[in-house]
Design a protein around this motif. Structure first.
Motif, PDB file in Angstrom:
ATOM      1  N   CYS A  16       0.835  -1.208   0.000  1.00  9.26           N
ATOM      2  CA  CYS A  16       0.000   0.000   0.000  1.00  9.26           C
ATOM      3  C   CYS A  16       0.869   1.257   0.000  1.00  9.26           C
ATOM      4  N   ALA A  17       1.916   1.262   0.802  1.00 12.37           N
ATOM      5  CA  ALA A  17       2.795   2.438   0.914  1.00 12.37           C
ATOM      6  C   ALA A  17       3.515   2.759  -0.390  1.00 12.37           C
ATOM      7  N   ILE A  18       3.747   1.745  -1.214  1.00 13.58           N
ATOM      8  CA  ILE A  18       4.428   2.003  -2.496  1.00 13.58           C
ATOM      9  C   ILE A  18       3.450   2.024  -3.669  1.00 13.58           C
ATOM     10  N   GLY A  19       2.151   1.985  -3.355  1.00 12.35           N
ATOM     11  CA  GLY A  19       1.127   2.095  -4.388  1.00 12.35           C
ATOM     12  C   GLY A  19       0.932   0.841  -5.213  1.00 12.35           C
ATOM     13  N   LEU A  20       1.198  -0.302  -4.633  1.00 11.28           N
ATOM     14  CA  LEU A  20       1.096  -1.576  -5.344  1.00 11.28           C
ATOM     15  C   LEU A  20      -0.177  -2.295  -4.908  1.00 11.28           C
ATOM     16  N   ASP A  21      -0.972  -2.710  -5.874  1.00 11.00           N
ATOM     17  CA  ASP A  21      -2.227  -3.400  -5.599  1.00 11.00           C
ATOM     18  C   ASP A  21      -1.998  -4.909  -5.701  1.00 11.00           C
ATOM     19  N   ALA A  43       8.713  -7.932   1.454  1.00  7.68           N
ATOM     20  CA  ALA A  43       8.682  -6.467   1.527  1.00  7.68           C
ATOM     21  C   ALA A  43       9.896  -5.863   0.824  1.00  7.68           C
ATOM     22  N   ILE A  44      11.065  -6.426   1.085  1.00  4.49           N
ATOM     23  CA  ILE A  44      12.293  -5.927   0.437  1.00  4.49           C
ATOM     24  C   ILE A  44      12.211  -6.131  -1.073  1.00  4.49           C
ATOM     25  N   TYR A  45      11.727  -7.279  -1.498  1.00  5.35           N
ATOM     26  CA  TYR A  45      11.576  -7.558  -2.925  1.00  5.35           C
ATOM     27  C   TYR A  45      10.634  -6.552  -3.582  1.00  5.35           C
ATOM     28  N   LEU A  46       9.468  -6.339  -2.972  1.00  2.00           N
ATOM     29  CA  LEU A  46       8.483  -5.425  -3.567  1.00  2.00           C
ATOM     30  C   LEU A  46       9.036  -4.016  -3.704  1.00  2.00           C
ATOM     31  N   ILE A  47       9.693  -3.544  -2.663  1.00  2.00           N
ATOM     32  CA  ILE A  47      10.279  -2.192  -2.729  1.00  2.00           C
ATOM     33  C   ILE A  47      11.396  -2.148  -3.762  1.00  2.00           C
ATOM     34  N   SER A  48      12.288  -3.131  -3.715  1.00  2.00           N
ATOM     35  CA  SER A  48      13.434  -3.153  -4.633  1.00  2.00           C
ATOM     36  C   SER A  48      12.997  -3.215  -6.094  1.00  2.00           C
ATOM     37  N   LYS A  49      11.942  -3.978  -6.367  1.00  2.00           N
ATOM     38  CA  LYS A  49      11.489  -4.120  -7.758  1.00  2.00           C
ATOM     39  C   LYS A  49      10.565  -2.986  -8.201  1.00  2.00           C
ATOM     40  N   TYR A  50       9.629  -2.601  -7.349  1.00  2.00           N
ATOM     41  CA  TYR A  50       8.582  -1.684  -7.782  1.00  2.00           C
ATOM     42  C   TYR A  50       8.749  -0.241  -7.293  1.00  2.00           C
ATOM     43  N   ALA A  51       9.627  -0.004  -6.324  1.00  3.67           N
ATOM     44  CA  ALA A  51       9.844   1.357  -5.812  1.00  3.67           C
ATOM     45  C   ALA A  51      11.271   1.476  -5.280  1.00  3.67           C
ATOM     46  N   LYS A 104      13.636   3.514  -5.211  1.00  3.49           N
ATOM     47  CA  LYS A 104      14.150   4.742  -4.585  1.00  3.49           C
ATOM     48  C   LYS A 104      13.332   5.133  -3.352  1.00  3.49           C
ATOM     49  N   ASN A 105      12.453   4.246  -2.917  1.00  4.16           N
ATOM     50  CA  ASN A 105      11.584   4.543  -1.784  1.00  4.16           C
ATOM     51  C   ASN A 105      12.368   4.446  -0.476  1.00  4.16           C
ATOM     52  N   SER A 106      12.107   5.379   0.429  1.00  2.00           N
ATOM     53  CA  SER A 106      12.832   5.429   1.701  1.00  2.00           C
ATOM     54  C   SER A 106      12.422   4.323   2.681  1.00  2.00           C
ATOM     55  N   LEU A 107      11.388   3.562   2.347  1.00  2.00           N
ATOM     56  CA  LEU A 107      11.022   2.443   3.220  1.00  2.00           C
ATOM     57  C   LEU A 107      12.140   1.410   3.295  1.00  2.00           C
ATOM     58  N   TYR A 108      12.918   1.296   2.231  1.00  2.00           N
ATOM     59  CA  TYR A 108      14.103   0.436   2.212  1.00  2.00           C
ATOM     60  C   TYR A 108      15.116   1.104   1.284  1.00  2.00           C
ATOM     61  N   PRO A 109      15.842   2.082   1.828  1.00  2.00           N
ATOM     62  CA  PRO A 109      16.760   2.883   0.997  1.00  2.00           C
ATOM     63  C   PRO A 109      17.887   2.045   0.410  1.00  2.00           C
ATOM     64  N   GLN A 110      18.484   2.548  -0.634  1.00  2.00           N
ATOM     65  CA  GLN A 110      19.565   1.837  -1.307  1.00  2.00           C
ATOM     66  C   GLN A 110      20.894   1.926  -0.550  1.00  2.00           C
ATOM     67  N   ASP A 111      21.015   2.836   0.375  1.00  5.45           N
ATOM     68  CA  ASP A 111      22.230   2.996   1.174  1.00  5.45           C
ATOM     69  C   ASP A 111      22.455   1.745   2.031  1.00  5.45           C
ATOM     70  N   LEU A 112      23.617   1.108   1.879  1.00  2.40           N
ATOM     71  CA  LEU A 112      23.901  -0.145   2.572  1.00  2.40           C
ATOM     72  C   LEU A 112      23.942  -0.006   4.092  1.00  2.40           C
ATOM     73  N   ILE A 113      24.390   1.108   4.588  1.00  2.00           N
ATOM     74  CA  ILE A 113      24.436   1.310   6.038  1.00  2.00           C
ATOM     75  C   ILE A 113      23.014   1.389   6.593  1.00  2.00           C
ATOM     76  N   LYS A 114      22.143   2.115   5.911  1.00  2.00           N
ATOM     77  CA  LYS A 114      20.746   2.187   6.341  1.00  2.00           C
ATOM     78  C   LYS A 114      20.071   0.821   6.226  1.00  2.00           C
ATOM     79  N   GLN A 115      20.379   0.101   5.145  1.00  2.00           N
ATOM     80  CA  GLN A 115      19.818  -1.238   4.984  1.00  2.00           C
ATOM     81  C   GLN A 115      20.257  -2.156   6.119  1.00  2.00           C
ATOM     82  N   ALA A 116      21.521  -2.075   6.506  1.00  2.00           N
ATOM     83  CA  ALA A 116      22.031  -2.922   7.587  1.00  2.00           C
ATOM     84  C   ALA A 116      21.282  -2.643   8.891  1.00  2.00           C
ATOM     85  N   LYS A 117      21.015  -1.378   9.166  1.00  2.00           N
ATOM     86  CA  LYS A 117      20.281  -1.019  10.380  1.00  2.00           C
ATOM     87  C   LYS A 117      18.845  -1.545  10.309  1.00  2.00           C
ATOM     88  N   ILE A 118      18.212  -1.379   9.167  1.00  2.00           N
ATOM     89  CA  ILE A 118      16.851  -1.893   8.974  1.00  2.00           C
ATOM     90  C   ILE A 118      16.840  -3.405   9.111  1.00  2.00           C
TER      91      ILE A 118
END
Length: 173
Positions: A23-28, A72-80, A82-96
Motif C-alpha cells: 500500500c505504501a508504495i502504491g502496489l495493488d 517487503a524488500i523484494y516489492l520495494i526493490s522491484k517496484y519502488a 528509490k523509496n525510503s522504506l528500504y533505501p539503497q544505502d547499505l548502512i541504512k539497509q544494515a540497520k533496517i
C-alpha cells in the motif's frame, strides 16, 4: 501487468507487513485468504508454493516468495527502488535488517509464545507471568532501539511497519 497474488490471513502480522508495504508504495495485490485455523497452509497445493507452509506468500508472475521481510524488500526493490522504506544505502539497509531480525527472532517469537497461552486460557490469570514478562522485556528492547524519530532513523522504514504489526497484535489479546 498481472496483479501479484498474495496469500495470507488478515490476522497475520507478517501478512499485514506485506499489505502495508504494498500500500505504501502504491502496489495493488490480489489477495487470497489462507485459513490457517483449518490448515489450508498444509495443503499439497500450498506446500508446493512454500515448503515451510507459512504465510505470507506472493506469486509475482510465476516467481514465488515467502517470508514477510523478504517479500517487503523484494516489492520495494522491484517496484519502488528509490523509496525510503528500504533505501539503497547499505548502512541504512544494515540497520533496517538488524531491526527486522530482532522483530522476527525476538519480538514476534515472544508474542507468539504469549499469545498461544492467552488463547488457551479462559481467564488472564491463567497466563503464566513469565510469558508476559518475556514480552515486556522484548518491548523494552524495542523501545531502546527508538533513539530517532523512527526505529532506523528519521524516516519510516519497513522496520517500523513490521514491528508495528506485531504491537497491534497486543491489542487483539
Amino acid at each position: 501487468m498481472e496483479k501479484i497474488k498474495f496469500y495470507s490471513n488478515l490476522l497475520s502480522p507478517p501478512g499485514r507487513t506485506v499489505q502495508l508495504t504494498a500500500c505504501a508504495i502504491g502496489l495493488d495485490l490480489e489477495f487470497h485468504s489462507v485459513d490457517v485455523l483449518n490448515n489450508e497452509h498444509l495443503s499439497e497445493e500450498f506446500i508446493k508454493m512454500n515448503p515451510q507452509h507459512t504465510i505470507p506468500v506472493i506469486n509475482d508472475n510465476g516467481r514465488v516468495f515467502y517470508d514477510s521481510h523478504a517479500i517487503a524488500i523484494y516489492l520495494i526493490s522491484k517496484y519502488a527502488p528509490k523509496n525510503s522504506l528500504y533505501p539503497q544505502d547499505l548502512i541504512k539497509q544494515a540497520k533496517i535488517n538488524a531491526i527486522l531480525h530482532f522483530e522476527s527472532g525476538v519480538l514476534f517469537a515472544r508474542l507468539r509464545f504469549l499469545i498461544d497461552k492467552v488463547r488457551e486460557a479462559t481467564d488472564m490469570s491463567q497466563v503464566p507471568q513469565d510469558r508476559i514478562d518475556y514480552v515486556l522485556n522484548a518491548l523494552s528492547l524495542l523501545e531502546a532501539l527508538l533513539v530517532d524519530k523512527y526505529l532506523a532513523g528519521n524516516e519510516m522504514t519497513i522496520a517500523d511497519i513490521s514491528c508495528s504489526t506485531n504491537i497491534k497484535l497486543l491489542g487483539k489479546t
